[in-house]
Design a protein around this motif. Structure first.
Motif, PDB file in Angstrom:
ATOM      1  N   THR A 100     -25.270   5.787  11.114  1.00 48.85           N
ATOM      2  CA  THR A 100     -26.294   4.973  11.020  1.00 48.85           C
ATOM      3  C   THR A 100     -26.104   4.317  12.981  1.00 48.85           C
ATOM      4  N   VAL A 101     -25.749   4.535  13.507  1.00 57.28           N
ATOM      5  CA  VAL A 101     -25.583   3.866  15.184  1.00 57.28           C
ATOM      6  C   VAL A 101     -25.783   4.887  15.992  1.00 57.28           C
ATOM      7  N   GLN A 102     -25.282   6.511  15.707  1.00 55.92           N
ATOM      8  CA  GLN A 102     -25.546   7.364  16.866  1.00 55.92           C
ATOM      9  C   GLN A 102     -26.558   8.075  16.234  1.00 55.92           C
ATOM     10  N   ARG A 103     -27.020   7.941  14.921  1.00 52.00           N
ATOM     11  CA  ARG A 103     -28.053   9.124  14.295  1.00 52.00           C
ATOM     12  C   ARG A 103     -27.138  10.463  14.096  1.00 52.00           C
ATOM     13  N   LYS A 104     -26.256  10.343  14.129  1.00 49.34           N
ATOM     14  CA  LYS A 104     -25.942  12.097  13.733  1.00 49.34           C
ATOM     15  C   LYS A 104     -26.451  12.450  11.988  1.00 49.34           C
ATOM     16  N   ARG A 238     -18.740  18.125  29.877  1.00 50.77           N
ATOM     17  CA  ARG A 238     -18.755  17.039  30.319  1.00 50.77           C
ATOM     18  C   ARG A 238     -20.172  16.053  29.651  1.00 50.77           C
ATOM     19  N   GLY A 239     -21.166  17.010  29.143  1.00 51.86           N
ATOM     20  CA  GLY A 239     -21.859  16.197  27.738  1.00 51.86           C
ATOM     21  C   GLY A 239     -21.173  15.372  26.762  1.00 51.86           C
ATOM     22  N   LEU A 240     -19.834  16.098  26.416  1.00 54.19           N
ATOM     23  CA  LEU A 240     -19.493  15.569  25.462  1.00 54.19           C
ATOM     24  C   LEU A 240     -18.024  14.126  25.629  1.00 54.19           C
ATOM     25  N   ARG A 241     -18.100  13.929  26.587  1.00 53.00           N
ATOM     26  CA  ARG A 241     -16.492  13.149  26.828  1.00 53.00           C
ATOM     27  C   ARG A 241     -17.464  11.713  26.061  1.00 53.00           C
ATOM     28  N   ARG A 242     -18.860  11.084  25.825  1.00 44.67           N
ATOM     29  CA  ARG A 242     -18.157  10.170  25.012  1.00 44.67           C
ATOM     30  C   ARG A 242     -17.892  10.561  23.633  1.00 44.67           C
ATOM     31  N   GLN A 243     -18.455  11.516  22.521  1.00 48.28           N
ATOM     32  CA  GLN A 243     -17.787  11.621  21.788  1.00 48.28           C
ATOM     33  C   GLN A 243     -16.641  11.956  21.566  1.00 48.28           C
ATOM     34  N   SER A 245     -13.891  10.191  23.768  1.00 48.21           N
ATOM     35  CA  SER A 245     -13.260   9.654  23.091  1.00 48.21           C
ATOM     36  C   SER A 245     -13.586   8.905  22.669  1.00 48.21           C
ATOM     37  N   LEU A 246     -14.495   8.922  21.860  1.00 44.42           N
ATOM     38  CA  LEU A 246     -14.460   7.322  20.662  1.00 44.42           C
ATOM     39  C   LEU A 246     -13.466   8.430  19.369  1.00 44.42           C
ATOM     40  N   ILE A 247     -13.588  10.092  19.726  1.00 43.30           N
ATOM     41  CA  ILE A 247     -12.560  10.334  18.765  1.00 43.30           C
ATOM     42  C   ILE A 247     -11.220  10.015  18.627  1.00 43.30           C
ATOM     43  N   ALA A 248     -10.872   9.919  20.133  1.00 37.59           N
ATOM     44  CA  ALA A 248      -9.438   9.976  20.760  1.00 37.59           C
ATOM     45  C   ALA A 248      -9.162   8.201  20.436  1.00 37.59           C
ATOM     46  N   VAL A 249      -9.656   7.442  20.467  1.00 40.23           N
ATOM     47  CA  VAL A 249      -9.847   6.131  20.349  1.00 40.23           C
ATOM     48  C   VAL A 249      -9.509   6.027  18.747  1.00 40.23           C
ATOM     49  N   GLY A 250     -10.453   6.729  18.241  1.00 38.33           N
ATOM     50  CA  GLY A 250     -10.486   6.403  16.231  1.00 38.33           C
ATOM     51  C   GLY A 250      -8.821   6.756  16.371  1.00 38.33           C
ATOM     52  N   LYS A 251      -8.863   7.874  16.470  1.00 38.75           N
ATOM     53  CA  LYS A 251      -6.839   8.131  16.435  1.00 38.75           C
ATOM     54  C   LYS A 251      -6.202   8.110  16.985  1.00 38.75           C
ATOM     55  N   LEU A 252      -5.848   7.706  17.994  1.00 38.11           N
ATOM     56  CA  LEU A 252      -4.381   6.892  18.042  1.00 38.11           C
ATOM     57  C   LEU A 252      -4.238   5.162  18.172  1.00 38.11           C
ATOM     58  N   LEU A 253      -5.922   4.667  18.036  1.00 42.90           N
ATOM     59  CA  LEU A 253      -5.625   3.617  18.086  1.00 42.90           C
ATOM     60  C   LEU A 253      -6.879   3.017  16.705  1.00 42.90           C
ATOM     61  N   GLY A 305     -16.832  23.288  18.826  1.00 45.00           N
ATOM     62  CA  GLY A 305     -17.040  22.836  20.419  1.00 45.00           C
ATOM     63  C   GLY A 305     -16.146  21.729  20.841  1.00 45.00           C
ATOM     64  N   PHE A 306     -17.134  20.688  19.762  1.00 43.38           N
ATOM     65  CA  PHE A 306     -16.831  19.120  20.504  1.00 43.38           C
ATOM     66  C   PHE A 306     -15.153  18.923  19.664  1.00 43.38           C
ATOM     67  N   THR A 307     -14.960  19.544  18.684  1.00 44.20           N
ATOM     68  CA  THR A 307     -13.651  19.578  17.742  1.00 44.20           C
ATOM     69  C   THR A 307     -12.638  19.926  18.779  1.00 44.20           C
ATOM     70  N   ALA A 308     -12.778  20.618  19.504  1.00 42.99           N
ATOM     71  CA  ALA A 308     -11.282  21.532  20.341  1.00 42.99           C
ATOM     72  C   ALA A 308     -11.820  20.840  21.783  1.00 42.99           C
ATOM     73  N   ALA A 309     -12.628  20.682  21.950  1.00 46.62           N
ATOM     74  CA  ALA A 309     -12.343  19.648  23.168  1.00 46.62           C
ATOM     75  C   ALA A 309     -11.727  18.120  22.408  1.00 46.62           C
ATOM     76  N   ALA A 310     -11.944  17.625  21.787  1.00 47.34           N
ATOM     77  CA  ALA A 310     -11.285  16.572  21.052  1.00 47.34           C
ATOM     78  C   ALA A 310      -9.930  16.829  20.649  1.00 47.34           C
TER      79      ALA A 310
END
Length: 338
Positions: A100-104, A238-243, A245-253, A305-310
């Motif tokens: 809804t928010v990120q339109r993915k 570079r283009g994945l940092r926001r995504q 970071s969101l996954i990391a915060v969700g998982k760890l916190l 790609g983004f899953t490996a970086a996350a």
């Protein structure tokens, strides 16, 4: 507070112990990266290795973990309810936010939710639990495997598959039938049900079978991490940092907070409570980085790609977040004892 729970004077030693646990993970990832970077293997080879892990090695690990335990060792209703409820709340929240928010798309949203809620219970969680709780760690591992593999992963696999076919506009009945057929053919799901059947019936498998299964299951850990490292070669972060970071915060916190909330709230609704060390184990299990095969699972729909970086970022950050959670729990003795 349980005897042997690390005091403040042992915090640094505990952090070093956690680093000793996660250190081999980083080294395996680095070895995979170097092997592709220096052309020992190609990124296409990583996909072949990934198929072996998904189709053979990981199912063997799951079957072995369940079939080698008595059924009564994994029946702690309060723990199962709290861990599952907290995780499901975050899964629904993550799906809503991403769609809804990120339109993915639903498929990408499902893999984001997977990264936030599916913990590395075997390769990171179990050694940490063993360090803190001794024999109880095996029970915690089995409980986590039930929730991870019978609740969360099937739900997220279903969402990812439905999202991948949403352009075809199939009927709801057809979509559910197709998804169910895929799950029935999924070697991991088959291995889980087979392992539960063996445990339920109390069968003792021939040693030649158990040793063969153990050999295949032993291949899953290092090879999965090796594949992750190879997948990282050429990745543009570079283009994945926001995504990421969101996954990391969700998982760890957010995940440990959601499970903590479920532990507190469910008894108020008249449901079984989680007592003593199992409280700590449930929150810590949720605070672990995501499962090591996260990018391998995402290969199926092209999101490695983004899953490996996350995975890389979250595993590195988990050293600090786990140490902080352990410190907070150390100063919450009343809550620990239930």
């Amino acid at each position: 507070m349980r005897p042997g729970w690390p005091g403040a004077e042992h915090l640094i030693a505990l952090m070093l112990d956690i680093l000793a646990i996660t250190g081999p993970i980083y080294l395996c990832i680095a070895a995979g990266y170097a092997s592709v970077r220096w052309n020992l293997f190609t990124k296409a080879d990583m996909r072949v290795f990934g198929r072996f892990v998904i189709q053979v090695a990981l199912p063997a690990l799951l079957f072995n973990a369940l079939a080698s335990r008595r059924l009564d060792e994994v029946v702690h209703t309060g723990y199962l309810l709290a861990y599952a409820a907290g995780s499901l709340v975050l899964i629904l929240g993550a799906l809503w936010f991403a769609c809804t928010v990120q339109r993915k798309g639903l498929t990408e949203s499902a893999y984001m939710a997977m990264g936030m809620t599916c913990s590395n219970s075997g390769y990171v969680g179990y050694p940490v639990m063993l360090l803190l709780f001794g024999p109880l760690s095996g029970v915690v591992l089995a409980l986590n495997l039930i929730v991870e593999n019978l609740v969360k992963l099937p739900l997220l696999f279903t969402a990812a598959d439905v999202g991948a076919h949403e352009g075809e506009r199939p009927s709801l009945r057809r979509a559910l039938t197709q998804t169910g057929a895929r799950l029935v053919r999924n070697p991991m799901i088959v291995a889980i049900f087979a392992g539960f059947l063996v445990a339920l019936l109390g069968w003792s498998l021939p040693s030649v079978i158990t040793r063969t299964v153990t050999l295949f299951s032993a291949a899953s850990s290092g090879l999965a991490l090796f594949i992750i490292g190879g997948t990282l070669v050429g990745l543009q972060v570079r283009g994945l940092r926001r995504q990421v970071s969101l996954i990391a915060v969700g998982k760890l916190l957010l995940h440990p907070l959601a499970v903590f909330g479920a532990i507190v709230l469910l008894p108020l609704l008249g449901l079984p409570a989680v007592d003593g060390d199992l409280r700590v184990a449930a929150v810590l299990s949720a605070a672990m980085p995501m499962l090591g095969i996260y990018p391998i699972l995402a290969q199926r729909h092209g999101f490695e790609g983004f899953t490996a970086a996350a995975l890389l970022a979250t595993t590195a950050a988990s050293f600090f977040s786990l140490s902080a959670i352990l410190w907070l729990m150390r100063h919450s003795a009343g809550w620990l004892t239930g």
